[in-house]
Design an enzyme around this catalytic site. Structure first.
Site, PDB file in Angstrom:
ATOM      1  N   SER A  20       1.555  -9.893  -0.941  1.00  0.00           N
ATOM      2  CA  SER A  20       1.238  -8.464  -0.812  1.00  0.00           C
ATOM      3  C   SER A  20       1.607  -7.872   0.543  1.00  0.00           C
ATOM      4  O   SER A  20       1.856  -6.674   0.644  1.00  0.00           O
ATOM      5  CB  SER A  20      -0.251  -8.246  -1.085  1.00  0.00           C
ATOM      6  OG  SER A  20      -1.031  -9.099  -0.269  1.00  0.00           O
TER       7      SER A  20
ATOM      8  N   LYS B 156       0.806  -1.223   0.000  1.00  0.00           N
ATOM      9  CA  LYS B 156       0.000   0.000   0.000  1.00  0.00           C
ATOM     10  C   LYS B 156       0.839   1.275   0.000  1.00  0.00           C
ATOM     11  O   LYS B 156       0.425   2.302  -0.518  1.00  0.00           O
ATOM     12  CB  LYS B 156      -0.962  -0.006   1.186  1.00  0.00           C
ATOM     13  CG  LYS B 156      -2.121  -0.977   1.006  1.00  0.00           C
ATOM     14  CD  LYS B 156      -3.192  -0.758   2.041  1.00  0.00           C
ATOM     15  CE  LYS B 156      -4.444  -1.555   1.746  1.00  0.00           C
ATOM     16  NZ  LYS B 156      -4.294  -3.013   2.042  1.00  0.00           N
TER      17      LYS B 156
ATOM     18  N   GLU C  23      -9.699   6.977   3.467  1.00  0.00           N
ATOM     19  CA  GLU C  23     -10.626   6.074   4.138  1.00  0.00           C
ATOM     20  C   GLU C  23      -9.818   4.862   4.571  1.00  0.00           C
ATOM     21  O   GLU C  23      -8.797   4.547   3.975  1.00  0.00           O
ATOM     22  CB  GLU C  23     -11.735   5.639   3.169  1.00  0.00           C
ATOM     23  CG  GLU C  23     -11.369   4.482   2.218  1.00  0.00           C
ATOM     24  CD  GLU C  23     -10.323   4.825   1.166  1.00  0.00           C
ATOM     25  OE1 GLU C  23     -10.118   6.023   0.891  1.00  0.00           O
ATOM     26  OE2 GLU C  23      -9.703   3.898   0.612  1.00  0.00           O
TER      27      GLU C  23
END
Ligand SMILES: *Cc1c(COP(=O)(O)O)cnc(C)c1O
Length: 389
Positions: free
Chosen positions: A373, A84, A106
């Site tokens: 990930s 991310k 968010e």
């Protein structure tokens, strides 16, 4: 101005007041992508701060078990423990380029909130993160971590008090504050140009993998596999191989308690076409067209929709989307930890658990890349509830 569409999917279905900020963002993004200095600064931070490039790890024991050659793309080794950060740093740089002094985001489980707060701390931006109050109670450690990083956390009490409500609230706030504020969307979704922006910053995953295969005197993998929440780590990996049709692309949706239970987060496999949060794609809806509650053991996959490019990659047949349930993901999480000494995030464990389905389709003896990930440290509490040692 370009509105990014993927077949019929994507677009920008937003209130009038968001048209201008989205236009400003599109222009800033498109000029930044042609600006060598901007791209060099992104590369520098990816290298010096995030720790890229991330390794491509051959996993011998797992390879033997599955009678294949399995490689992991190690986004778990990126700063903050997942992919991310690639996107939040890219978008925070864009915010500065546009002269914004504040970013908002968010968050559901808190992972995107932490990655945004980290980028904001690094680049000296004010930061507010919107989080449903139910999620905040479940994710206290990440809530505190965001505050520690200097972010303000705004608890959302509307609707189901979870991610989709936090997203609606962030969009509402952006309408009022867009003069000085950039909204950092956390996955490859949202109104145009967001899916394209997130794809651009996450494409570093696929581009590195491509180069790392060449460095090993291998051409391309036969297949790549990635978990799909909103779809950012998957689109980052897939975009390294769009044009190489000999590379099969597999996305993995969260099957929760199983598709038949209705409690899952698999909108491509069991959803309908619709519009939410400004874009047209597949969503999980009930018969009246309301968004349904979702379930997955992994918080990062627990979103009722999917990025529009994935909807199109599925319809067009370029990528295939398969389903893995909670139990299978948990078993793969433990398997990788025991076999290779790598504790994967429960999201990434879905990609690993898809190996049998993928191999059934492409055959044994093939080169397969699984996108790892993120790391599983954040999930230890949940894993513990299911495993007796
Ligand atoms: C958030 C998250 C995901 C899912 O998000 P995508 O946008 O689909 O990539 C997957 N893995 C990890 C580790 C995450 O934190």
């Amino acid at each position: 101005m370009s509105i990014y569409q993927y077949g019929p999917y994507g677009g920008a279905y937003v209130p009038e007041l968001l048209i201008r900020p989205l236009e400003e963002l599109t222009t800033a993004f498109e000029t930044a992508m042609r600006d060598r200095q901007f791209l060099a600064e992104f590369d520098r931070l990816m290298c010096e701060y995030v720790g890229r490039q991330t390794p491509l790890t051959y996993v011998p024991t797992l390879s033997k078990i599955y009678n294949s050659h399995i490689y992991l793309k190690r986004e778990d080794l990126a700063h903050t423990g997942a992919h991310k950060i690639n996107n939040t740093i890219g978008q925070a740089l864009l915010a500065k380029r546009m002269g914004k002094t504040r970013v908002i985001a968010e968050t559901g489980a808190g992972q995107h909130g932490v990655a945004t707060a980290t980028a904001a701390a690094l680049l000296g931006l004010e930061c507010t993160v919107y989080m449903g109050s139910v999620d905040a109670a479940r994710q206290e450690a990440n809530l505190f971590r965001m505050k520690l990083l200097g972010a303000q956390v705004s608890l959302v009490e509307s609707g189901s008090k979870t991610l989709k409500d936090a997203t609606s609230e962030a969009l509402r706030n952006w309408i009022a504050t867009s003069d000085d504020t950039h909204y950092i969307v956390g996955s490859a979704l949202g109104p145009s140009p967001y899916p394209r922006i997130v794809q651009a910053f996450q494409s570093v995953i696929g581009n590195e993998t491509r180069a790392q295969f060449y460095q090993r005197n291998l051409c391309h993998p036969d297949a790549v596999i990635a978990s799909v929440g909103g779809g950012s780590n998957a689109i980052g990996m897939f975009s390294g191989y769009y044009k190489d049709t000999e590379v099969k692309l597999f996305g993995v949706e969260a099957g929760g308690y199983g598709l038949a239970s209705g409690q899952h987060a698999a909108p491509i496999n069991e959803g309908t076409k619709g519009i939410l949060h400004g874009f047209y794609s597949y969503f999980m809806c009930d018969e009246e067209g309301n968004i349904r509650d979702t379930h997955s053991i992994s918080a990062g996959l627990d979103y009722p929709g999917v990025g529009p490019e994935h909807a199109w990659l599925s319809d067009s047949g370029r990528a295939k989307y398969i389903v893995v349930d909670d139990k299978e993901a948990l078993a793969s999480c433990i398997e990788l930890t025991r076999c290779e000494g790598i504790l994967p995030a429960l999201e990434s464990s879905h990609a690993l658990a898809a190996l049998p389905q993928v191999i059934a389709e492409i055959g044994t003896g093939k080169n397969i890349v699984v996108t790892l990930s993120g790391r599983g440290d954040k999930d230890i509490g949940i894993i513990r509830q299911h495993v007796e040692l």
